[in-house]
Design a protein around this motif. Structure first.
Motif, PDB file in Angstrom:
ATOM      1  N   UNK A 186       0.794  -1.214   0.000  1.00 36.17           N
ATOM      2  CA  UNK A 186       0.000   0.000   0.000  1.00 36.17           C
ATOM      3  C   UNK A 186       0.830   1.270   0.000  1.00 36.17           C
ATOM      4  N   UNK A 187       2.024   1.234   0.547  1.00 35.33           N
ATOM      5  CA  UNK A 187       2.773   2.461   0.744  1.00 35.33           C
ATOM      6  C   UNK A 187       4.244   2.234   0.469  1.00 35.33           C
ATOM      7  N   UNK A 188       4.817   3.080  -0.390  1.00 39.43           N
ATOM      8  CA  UNK A 188       6.199   2.883  -0.756  1.00 39.43           C
ATOM      9  C   UNK A 188       7.183   3.805  -0.072  1.00 39.43           C
ATOM     10  N   UNK A 189       6.699   4.685   0.804  1.00 40.78           N
ATOM     11  CA  UNK A 189       7.570   5.661   1.453  1.00 40.78           C
ATOM     12  C   UNK A 189       7.320   5.668   2.953  1.00 40.78           C
ATOM     13  N   UNK A 190       8.383   5.691   3.746  1.00 41.42           N
ATOM     14  CA  UNK A 190       8.241   5.544   5.199  1.00 41.42           C
ATOM     15  C   UNK A 190       7.989   6.846   5.943  1.00 41.42           C
ATOM     16  N   UNK A 191       8.334   8.004   5.371  1.00 42.36           N
ATOM     17  CA  UNK A 191       8.195   9.280   6.094  1.00 42.36           C
ATOM     18  C   UNK A 191       8.925   9.222   7.430  1.00 42.36           C
ATOM     19  N   UNK A 192      10.227   9.074   7.393  1.00 45.87           N
ATOM     20  CA  UNK A 192      10.990   8.975   8.635  1.00 45.87           C
ATOM     21  C   UNK A 192      12.322   9.690   8.483  1.00 45.87           C
ATOM     22  N   UNK A 193      13.077   9.747   9.591  1.00 46.26           N
ATOM     23  CA  UNK A 193      14.388  10.375   9.643  1.00 46.26           C
ATOM     24  C   UNK A 193      14.305  11.797   9.090  1.00 46.26           C
ATOM     25  N   UNK A 194      15.125  12.124   8.105  1.00 54.42           N
ATOM     26  CA  UNK A 194      15.183  13.501   7.616  1.00 54.42           C
ATOM     27  C   UNK A 194      13.867  13.970   7.000  1.00 54.42           C
ATOM     28  N   UNK A 195      13.030  13.052   6.553  1.00 59.91           N
ATOM     29  CA  UNK A 195      11.756  13.455   5.962  1.00 59.91           C
ATOM     30  C   UNK A 195      10.787  14.031   7.000  1.00 59.91           C
ATOM     31  N   UNK A 196      10.930  13.617   8.279  1.00 60.13           N
ATOM     32  CA  UNK A 196       9.970  14.044   9.281  1.00 60.13           C
ATOM     33  C   UNK A 196       8.575  13.518   8.969  1.00 60.13           C
ATOM     34  N   UNK A 197       7.573  14.074   9.636  1.00 63.00           N
ATOM     35  CA  UNK A 197       6.147  13.784   9.383  1.00 63.00           C
ATOM     36  C   UNK A 197       5.812  12.302   9.428  1.00 63.00           C
ATOM     37  N   UNK A 198       6.423  11.564  10.362  1.00 59.04           N
ATOM     38  CA  UNK A 198       6.142  10.128  10.461  1.00 59.04           C
ATOM     39  C   UNK A 198       4.673   9.867  10.757  1.00 59.04           C
ATOM     40  N   UNK A 199       4.083  10.668  11.665  1.00 56.47           N
ATOM     41  CA  UNK A 199       2.700  10.392  12.063  1.00 56.47           C
ATOM     42  C   UNK A 199       1.712  10.808  10.980  1.00 56.47           C
ATOM     43  N   UNK A 200       1.840  11.993  10.425  1.00 56.98           N
ATOM     44  CA  UNK A 200       0.929  12.433   9.370  1.00 56.98           C
ATOM     45  C   UNK A 200       1.148  11.632   8.089  1.00 56.98           C
ATOM     46  N   UNK A 201       2.388  11.305   7.786  1.00 58.63           N
ATOM     47  CA  UNK A 201       2.695  10.461   6.632  1.00 58.63           C
ATOM     48  C   UNK A 201       2.145  10.965   5.317  1.00 58.63           C
ATOM     49  N   UNK A 202       2.514  12.167   4.861  1.00 51.24           N
ATOM     50  CA  UNK A 202       1.927  12.677   3.622  1.00 51.24           C
ATOM     51  C   UNK A 202       2.457  12.029   2.353  1.00 51.24           C
ATOM     52  N   UNK A 203       3.612  11.374   2.407  1.00 49.22           N
ATOM     53  CA  UNK A 203       4.190  10.758   1.216  1.00 49.22           C
ATOM     54  C   UNK A 203       3.639   9.347   1.061  1.00 49.22           C
TER      55      UNK A 203
END
Length: 475
Positions: A186-203
């Motif tokens: 379902x999802x190919x991007x983790x939204x973690x580390x330098x990306x930030x936004x782990x909880x909202x997960x916009x990517x």
């Protein structure tokens, strides 16, 4: 944010018998403001409709924009064992905020006799401030701008009229792709580390090198695909195929009930047990019974197998779910129950029996992030765990939805040194308010009640709490 009827670094510890799971980011996928007549807690969300910027001679340019902001407070992270920060300190409580903006453009060119050519681009700029999330995937002052989607494609239009309009759809590049309700893909991007936004997960997009071919000859749908995940989710390259029979008026993929089967193989991965893994999937989503209006049934099974020397895997996961919607009762109550099992490693064998969660998605409250505490931050999420889940939702007004989720977590196989199989129980209470057609506001309160097995596993002995608030603006 509604699909077929299914539900479902970590802080200081993870099961020794399980690979580090891909932590699927939280997804707030805008859908319609009204809930579907499904028994499962689909949250009320704002409608997303791209704005037409230009339309002439078969060429259409559309623009879209999404922005989100959220704040989260977690007390007694990892049952009081806390989260180790980069400077070596232990934080038992974590408070942080996240935000992002995501503009997008879509360009289509409809020809008279050669189908429709299309392309799209979506960028996400976001970050995290404060302590960072309660799983340690992000720290405060982390954020960046990325391309989430950048793809080109072609649809057959009426070129293959005997098969139906747009019977063939080919796309290449960074794009979204989901199988079923996102149980494994379902999802190919983790939204973690330098990306930030782990909880909202916009990517949400799969990375450059992804190619998807879709075929629709009603009632049959098929996919052939090559997917590539981002580097924070092990840079997996996955080849596979998916076949579905879609029918009925409600439930299932894209608004229909469905029976489906998939096969895929992970050709490359930074995780040794994934490289060379074969994955088999059978599912029945959103099935209804004519004699029992309001009842919906779903089930899914996944088998993982790897014979590669030193990385042998023989794991499985499955769930069964039933939900009921009281369409003629005030506030339209919906109730549901789901049992899911994700295998754990069996001591004394050369192979690993621990299920790998792969790239699960979150199409609505309570799906495959099982629990706003356990599902978000604990390694007992979707590997070596058996979960009982009860759900209840009501809609007191057209724009407000109230949801309650109850969980019981138990180890499939007790980890070394753990004598109790009871991980704990969790309760989540959520309210979703579609303030306008474009603005969704949500709030959640949750509590994880530690079981004896959970205390032994995490090395903490306290219950954990979470408080969340978010707003999403979509055009």
């Amino acid at each position: 944010m509604v699909t077929a009827l299914t539900f479902a670094g970590t802080g200081t510890a993870r099961p020794s018998d399980a690979p580090r799971p891909h932590r699927p980011p939280r997804r707030r996928m805008p859908a319609g403001t009204a809930l579907l007549a499904m028994p499962l807690l689909a949250m009320s969300t704002t409608a997303q409709a791209d704005v037409t910027l230009h339309e002439q001679n078969g060429v259409t340019l559309e623009g879209g924009f999404t922005a989100g902001i959220g704040a989260v407070a977690v007390t007694n992270a990892n049952l009081g064992a806390g989260v180790v920060t980069p400077d070596g300190k232990v934080q038992k409580d974590r408070n942080w905020a996240e935000g992002y903006v995501a503009p997008s453009l879509k360009l289509t060119y409809a020809t008279e006799g050669a189908g429709t050519f299309y392309s799209g681009v979506r960028a996400v700029s976001g970050g995290t401030v404060g302590d960072g999330d309660a799983g340690g995937f992000t720290q405060g002052r982390q954020g960046r701008t990325d391309l989430d989607n950048l793809y080109v494609g072609w649809k057959s239009g009426d070129l293959l009229s005997a098969l139906g309009k747009d019977a063939v759809d080919l796309a290449y590049g960074r794009q979204n792709f989901v199988i079923g309700d996102g149980f494994i893909i379902g999802d190919g991007t983790l939204d973690s580390r330098r990306q930030g936004t782990y909880w909202l997960g916009p990517r949400r997009g799969w990375n450059t090198g992804t190619a998807v071919a879709k075929f629709d000859v009603a009632p049959v749908h098929a996919d052939l695909f090559r997917l590539k995940s981002d580097k924070y989710s092990n840079t997996d390259v996955i080849y596979g195929g998916n076949l579905e029979w879609r029918f009925g008026a409600e439930g299932g993929a894209e608004g229909k009930s469905s029976l489906g089967a998939s096969y895929m193989r992970i050709d490359q991965s930074n995780l040794p047990t994934r490289k060379g893994m074969d994955i088999y999937n059978l599912r029945a989503l959103g099935l209804t019974i004519p004699s029992v209006p309001g009842l919906t049934l779903s089930a899914e099974y996944v088998k993982q197998h790897n014979n590669r020397a030193g990385a042998e895997v023989d794991a499985s996961a499955w769930y069964g779910e039933a939900g009921y919607s009281f369409a003629d009762v005030a506030w339209t109550p919906r109730v549901g129950y789901r049992y899911s099992r994700f295998s754990g490693d069996k001591p004394g064998t050369a192979k690993s029996e621990a299920f790998d969660p792969l790239h699960m998605a979150f199409p609505r409250w309570g799906t495959w992030l099982q629990g706003e505490i356990n599902g978000e931050y604990f390694p007992t999420s979707n590997s070596n765990v058996k979960v009982h889940n009860a759900q209840f939702a009501v809609q007191p007004t057209e724009t407000v939805t109230l949801t309650a989720l109850l969980y019981d977590f138990r180890f499939d196989r007790k980890p070394a040194g753990v004598t109790s199989g009871h991980v704990g129980n969790e309760i989540n209470l959520a309210v979703d308010w579609a303030a306008t057609e474009n603005l969704l506001v949500s709030g959640v309160a949750g509590r994880f009640f530690a079981g004896d097995g959970g205390k032994q596993f995490f090395g903490g002995n306290k219950d954990s709490s979470v408080f969340e608030v978010m707003a999403t603006l979509t055009y």
